[in-house]
Design a protein around this motif. Structure first.
Motif, mmCIF file in Angstrom:
data_model
loop_
_atom_site.group_PDB
_atom_site.id
_atom_site.type_symbol
_atom_site.label_atom_id
_atom_site.label_comp_id
_atom_site.label_asym_id
_atom_site.label_seq_id
_atom_site.Cartn_x
_atom_site.Cartn_y
_atom_site.Cartn_z
ATOM 1 N N LEU A 1 0.825 -1.207 0.000
ATOM 2 C CA LEU A 1 0.000 0.000 0.000
ATOM 3 C C LEU A 1 0.860 1.259 0.000
ATOM 4 N N VAL A 2 1.875 1.277 0.864
ATOM 5 C CA VAL A 2 2.747 2.451 0.933
ATOM 6 C C VAL A 2 3.503 2.629 -0.379
ATOM 7 N N GLY A 3 4.057 1.542 -0.924
ATOM 8 C CA GLY A 3 4.801 1.635 -2.167
ATOM 9 C C GLY A 3 3.939 2.069 -3.337
ATOM 10 N N LEU A 4 2.729 1.505 -3.435
ATOM 11 C CA LEU A 4 1.825 1.875 -4.523
ATOM 12 C C LEU A 4 1.452 3.346 -4.470
ATOM 13 N N MET A 5 1.030 3.809 -3.294
ATOM 14 C CA MET A 5 0.575 5.194 -3.167
ATOM 15 C C MET A 5 1.727 6.179 -3.379
ATOM 16 N N ALA A 6 2.883 5.878 -2.792
ATOM 17 C CA ALA A 6 4.015 6.788 -2.924
ATOM 18 C C ALA A 6 4.526 6.838 -4.361
ATOM 19 N N GLY A 7 4.686 5.677 -4.979
ATOM 20 C CA GLY A 7 5.249 5.642 -6.321
ATOM 21 C C GLY A 7 4.317 6.174 -7.384
ATOM 22 N N TYR A 8 3.035 5.929 -7.256
ATOM 23 C CA TYR A 8 2.102 6.339 -8.304
ATOM 24 C C TYR A 8 1.641 7.786 -8.145
ATOM 25 N N LEU A 9 1.309 8.193 -6.926
ATOM 26 C CA LEU A 9 0.774 9.538 -6.716
ATOM 27 C C LEU A 9 1.867 10.599 -6.735
ATOM 28 N N GLU B 1 6.504 12.217 -0.661
ATOM 29 C CA GLU B 1 7.447 12.754 0.316
ATOM 30 C C GLU B 1 7.080 12.343 1.738
ATOM 31 N N LEU B 2 5.804 12.424 2.093
ATOM 32 C CA LEU B 2 5.375 12.061 3.440
ATOM 33 C C LEU B 2 5.566 10.574 3.707
ATOM 34 N N LEU B 3 5.135 9.751 2.750
ATOM 35 C CA LEU B 3 5.246 8.307 2.949
ATOM 36 C C LEU B 3 6.698 7.856 2.980
ATOM 37 N N MET B 4 7.535 8.446 2.147
ATOM 38 C CA MET B 4 8.945 8.078 2.166
ATOM 39 C C MET B 4 9.652 8.598 3.417
ATOM 40 N N PHE B 5 9.176 9.718 3.969
ATOM 41 C CA PHE B 5 9.727 10.189 5.240
ATOM 42 C C PHE B 5 9.428 9.175 6.343
ATOM 43 N N LEU B 6 8.179 8.698 6.398
ATOM 44 C CA LEU B 6 7.821 7.678 7.381
ATOM 45 C C LEU B 6 8.616 6.394 7.159
ATOM 46 N N THR B 7 8.800 6.027 5.900
ATOM 47 C CA THR B 7 9.558 4.821 5.582
ATOM 48 C C THR B 7 11.007 4.957 6.016
ATOM 49 N N LYS C 1 9.153 -1.618 -3.631
ATOM 50 C CA LYS C 1 7.946 -1.557 -4.455
ATOM 51 C C LYS C 1 7.754 -0.172 -5.054
ATOM 52 N N ARG C 2 8.046 0.868 -4.302
ATOM 53 C CA ARG C 2 7.960 2.231 -4.846
ATOM 54 C C ARG C 2 8.909 2.387 -6.030
ATOM 55 N N ALA C 3 10.143 1.891 -5.896
ATOM 56 C CA ALA C 3 11.107 2.010 -6.982
ATOM 57 C C ALA C 3 10.614 1.310 -8.242
ATOM 58 N N GLN C 4 9.966 0.137 -8.079
ATOM 59 C CA GLN C 4 9.455 -0.575 -9.242
ATOM 60 C C GLN C 4 8.274 0.161 -9.869
ATOM 61 N N ILE C 5 7.433 0.741 -9.027
ATOM 62 C CA ILE C 5 6.264 1.470 -9.542
ATOM 63 C C ILE C 5 6.706 2.681 -10.350
ATOM 64 N N LEU C 6 7.785 3.317 -9.950
ATOM 65 C CA LEU C 6 8.281 4.470 -10.694
ATOM 66 C C LEU C 6 8.651 4.091 -12.126
ATOM 67 N N THR C 7 9.039 2.840 -12.352
ATOM 68 C CA THR C 7 9.366 2.394 -13.705
ATOM 69 C C THR C 7 8.135 1.935 -14.484
ATOM 70 N N ILE D 1 -6.398 1.431 -11.355
ATOM 71 C CA ILE D 1 -5.101 1.370 -12.027
ATOM 72 C C ILE D 1 -4.063 0.706 -11.120
ATOM 73 N N LEU D 2 -4.093 1.065 -9.828
ATOM 74 C CA LEU D 2 -3.108 0.522 -8.901
ATOM 75 C C LEU D 2 -3.252 -0.982 -8.728
ATOM 76 N N PHE D 3 -4.500 -1.441 -8.548
ATOM 77 C CA PHE D 3 -4.707 -2.840 -8.182
ATOM 78 C C PHE D 3 -5.078 -3.745 -9.349
ATOM 79 N N ARG D 4 -5.450 -3.168 -10.487
ATOM 80 C CA ARG D 4 -5.782 -3.987 -11.650
ATOM 81 C C ARG D 4 -4.721 -3.917 -12.745
ATOM 82 N N GLU D 5 -3.952 -2.855 -12.766
ATOM 83 C CA GLU D 5 -2.970 -2.684 -13.824
ATOM 84 C C GLU D 5 -1.532 -2.814 -13.325
ATOM 85 N N ILE D 6 -1.209 -2.146 -12.198
ATOM 86 C CA ILE D 6 0.172 -2.116 -11.730
ATOM 87 C C ILE D 6 0.505 -3.316 -10.843
#
Length: 310
Positions: A123-131, A137-143, A187-193, A213-218
């Motif tokens: 969830l964190v990787g999908l939201m951070a990488g796609y949005l 920035e917030l999610l990666m700070f927490l990570t 997962k965020r790094a992969q989503i960026l690609t 898009i997040l859960f059916r495509e990515i």
């Protein structure tokens, strides 16, 4: 160990997330192709067989165990014999029965904590990488904060100072909340690609919402990465539970391989020559984590043809 990601484009070159699955199903009737590739890999086959044995022991523990693991009516410190295969503890418990039932707790903690940690990381990787933007920035700070804080001291602190101890489920929750960060970054790094691929842009133009898009495509095109992360989380959770239990953190009355090591150390098993009390749970932990590692090799081979065995 790295996990390659399956190419999300279908074999015919058209955009869409369902093409690869449909093509995979039509290649071979009966046995799925991914299972054939996994079984063909010698390391994965060994890991699967070993993992299956542990699962059978855990499920059939009431049938396989010679005694109730909580029964302390036996004489303490008995050596291995026909009646007590691995002897008894200093308090009169049958060691073999505790080892068999310990598989249940260790596997349960590993599987549940692995699922929770994988879901949080996804969830964190999908939201951070796609949005991106402020959400990223917030999610990666927490990570990053979660990665900087030492996991073991944090787990010890959280479990030890919970009112009433919380039992094994508190241990599961703490392990999950401290074990998701590394997976989220991967997962965020992969989503960026993936987020700017043609089939994602086509989905946006078709009016698909963010969640679809997040859960059916990515997400379906990150299957190998997700599975590898899950298996790693399971192994890490099993080791973390054993470490906490060995330190006496959590519920000492819960039967797991970690608590077996704790009581063996407390009773001075090495000094009294009761080596089975230490060797059996320690060896079980080593074999189980080895099985998970070997299965991970096979999962890597699914997405990387260069790792497949002829």
């Amino acid at each position: 160990m790295t996990a390659a990601v399956l190419d999300p484009r279908p074999a015919d070159g058209r955009a869409g997330s369902h093409g690869p699955d449909r093509a995979g199903r039509t290649r071979r009737r009966g046995v799925p192709q991914w299972l054939t590739i996994l079984w063909r890999n010698r390391k994965a086959r060994f890991g699967l067989v070993l993992l299956a044995l542990f699962l059978v022991v855990a499920v059939l523990a009431p049938v396989l165990a010679p005694y109730d693991p909580h029964d302390r009516s036996f004489a303490g410190g008995l050596p291995p014999s026909a009646e007590h295969w691995l002897g008894t503890t200093g308090k009169g418990y049958d060691v073999a029965s505790q080892a068999i039932f310990g598989a249940r707790t260790s596997l349960m903690v590993g599987l549940v904590a692995g699922v929770l940690a994988t879901v949080i990381a996804l969830l964190v990787g999908l939201m951070a990488g796609y949005l991106g933007g402020i959400v990223d920035e917030l999610l990666m700070f927490l990570t990053n904060v979660a990665l900087v804080v030492p996991a073991l001291p944090l787990m010890v602190t959280l479990v030890a100072y919970v009112p009433g101890g919380g039992g094994v489920w508190m241990v599961v929750l703490v392990i999950s909340l401290t074990g998701w960060a590394a997976g989220a970054r991967l997962k965020r790094a992969q989503i960026l690609t993936l987020r700017n691929r043609e089939y994602i842009q086509a989905a946006r133009l078709a009016g698909d919402g963010t969640l679809r898009i997040l859960f059916r495509e990515i997400a379906p095109n990150m299957t190998s990465l997700i599975v590898v992360g899950f298996i790693g989380s399971v192994g890490g959770a099993i080791g973390a539970e054993a470490g906490l239990a060995f330190l006496g953190i959590g519920d000492p009355d819960t039967i797991s391989w970690g608590t077996m090591l704790y009581w063996a150390n407390s009773d001075g098993a090495l000094l009294t020559g009761a080596f089975a009390r230490l060797v059996v749970p320690g060896l079980a932990l080593a074999l189980l984590t080895t099985a998970l590692t070997f299965v991970n090799f096979g999962v890597d081979a699914l997405s990387n043809p260069h790792l497949r065995e002829a």
